[in-house]
Write an enzyme that holds these catalytic residues in place. Structure first.
Site, mmCIF file in Angstrom:
data_model
loop_
_atom_site.group_PDB
_atom_site.id
_atom_site.type_symbol
_atom_site.label_atom_id
_atom_site.label_comp_id
_atom_site.label_asym_id
_atom_site.label_seq_id
_atom_site.Cartn_x
_atom_site.Cartn_y
_atom_site.Cartn_z
ATOM 1 N N CYS A 1 0.624 -1.230 -0.018
ATOM 2 C CA CYS A 1 -0.096 -0.236 -0.127
ATOM 3 C C CYS A 1 0.802 1.409 0.081
ATOM 4 O O CYS A 1 1.571 1.610 -0.992
ATOM 5 C CB CYS A 1 -0.828 -0.079 1.152
ATOM 6 S SG CYS A 1 -2.471 1.038 1.024
ATOM 7 N N HIS B 1 -3.319 -5.584 1.133
ATOM 8 C CA HIS B 1 -2.699 -5.946 2.296
ATOM 9 C C HIS B 1 -2.765 -7.348 2.775
ATOM 10 O O HIS B 1 -3.630 -7.810 3.542
ATOM 11 C CB HIS B 1 -3.486 -5.183 3.399
ATOM 12 C CG HIS B 1 -3.378 -3.658 3.390
ATOM 13 N ND1 HIS B 1 -2.474 -2.980 4.033
ATOM 14 C CD2 HIS B 1 -4.157 -2.727 2.584
ATOM 15 C CE1 HIS B 1 -2.339 -1.652 3.791
ATOM 16 N NE2 HIS B 1 -3.488 -1.432 2.641
ATOM 17 N N GLU C 1 -1.004 -8.545 4.985
ATOM 18 C CA GLU C 1 -0.736 -8.942 6.340
ATOM 19 C C GLU C 1 -2.060 -8.605 7.146
ATOM 20 O O GLU C 1 -1.934 -8.951 8.555
ATOM 21 C CB GLU C 1 0.421 -7.646 6.759
ATOM 22 C CG GLU C 1 -0.087 -6.307 7.082
ATOM 23 C CD GLU C 1 -0.502 -5.603 5.958
ATOM 24 O OE1 GLU C 1 -0.269 -6.112 4.731
ATOM 25 O OE2 GLU C 1 -1.026 -4.227 5.978
#
Lengths: 227, 83
Positions: free
Chosen positions: A86, A194, A196
């Site tokens: 990002c 994302h 994560e």
């Protein structure tokens, strides 16, 4: 394996990144401030999402001049894995470690929701645990993820397998549905979604964990010798 | 002293999502003569006495103020006489 999570003023996905590495992958994560001077002790560098320096002027444009960035460039040159998520991707673009630039989303909206990505190249150190053409669910959360590059660059990315992830249903207007790209050497990857935030079924998807597992497996294969 | 006006705009070849939204809005207000809208940034820099103003400004634009992958820049330098 030691992961550095770079923290810029305004990073806000650093804790998620730390959690993914430390708790879900089970490896060592360390926060490294933007003003630190060395990344020599780390095996992989993670640039998390957020709004570094308030995204003033352009996303990532000020963060790329933070003191730690010369160390990130050095790590990239040494062949260490560098992953920008990002805002981290936007910083890698501004720093010239990856080609292209980001524009406002086509619909001008900040979008925060899970999307389906298609793995376009699983022959990288970041994606070897996926199958080619595998569809994975990873959340996006951005207002400026409309990837742009000129025709010559796009052709080069396409012909050399450097488009690693594409959107199945393009949410932001990115050229060629691009969600993530890798550098020529194959050790610097930037993506808007994302992974994560998708490391446990409790979070809605664990598809992102395979990225970190790929990194770990590839690092072990090249660094750990068995007696 | 110098006053420098810097204009940063998206390159002609790059679609401008903000510009198209504003154009549509103008059309809905019946300003149908509007064919295109491009949105950019305008920055005013005040510089103290310095040599090579042009060179320095170009450097600032290339390094930071504009992203030349998608943006073009122009600038005007105005000399301000101190009181």
């Amino acid at each position: 394996m030691k992961f550095a999570v770079i923290v810029f003023p305004g990073s806000n996905c650093d804790v998620d990144m730390y959690h993914a590495i430390q708790d879900e992958l089970g490896e060592e994560a360390t926060y490294v401030r933007y003003d630190e001077q060395s990344l020599a002790n780390y095996d992989a560098i993670l640039l998390p999402g957020g709004f570094s320096y308030g995204d003033y002027l352009r996303s990532g444009s000020i963060a790329r001049f933070a003191p730690i960035m010369s160390e990130v460039v050095k790590a990239a040159e040494e062949g260490k894995p560098v992953l920008g998520i990002c805002n981290g991707f936007q910083i890698l673009l501004e720093a010239g470690l990856l080609p292209g630039a980001m524009k406002r989303n086509k619909n001008l909206k900040f979008m925060c929701r899970p999307v389906t990505l298609v793995v376009q190249n699983n022959a990288t150190m970041f994606t070897s645990a996926y199958e080619n053409s595998e569809e994975i669910t990873i959340p996006i959360a951005h207002g400026e993820g409309n990837y742009y590059c000129d025709d010559a660059t796009l052709e080069e990315l396409q012909s050399s397998g450097r488009i690693v992830f594409t959107y199945k249903d393009n949410p932001n207007g990115s050229i060629d549905d691009i969600a993530g790209i890798i550098n020529e050497k194959g050790n610097v990857l930037g993506m808007m979604p994302h992974p994560e935030r998708a490391v446990d079924h409790l979070l809605g998807s664990a598809d992102g964990l395979k990225m970190f597992k790929s990194l770990l497996r590839n690092w072990r294969e090249s660094h750990v010798t068995h007696a | 002293m110098y006053k420098v006006k810097v204009y940063v705009t998206l390159k002609e070849s790059v679609l401008d999502p903000q510009g198209s939204a504003v154009k549509n809005s103008l059309h809905s207000l019946s300003y149908n003569e509007v064919e295109d809208v491009r949105i950019g940034k305008y920055m005013e820099l005040t510089l103290n006495e310095t040599a090579n103003v042009d060179e320095r400004i170009k450097e600032m634009c290339e390094k930071l103020l504009a992203n030349t992958v998608i943006e073009d820049y122009t600038y005007e330098v105005e000399e301000v006489v101190g009181q």
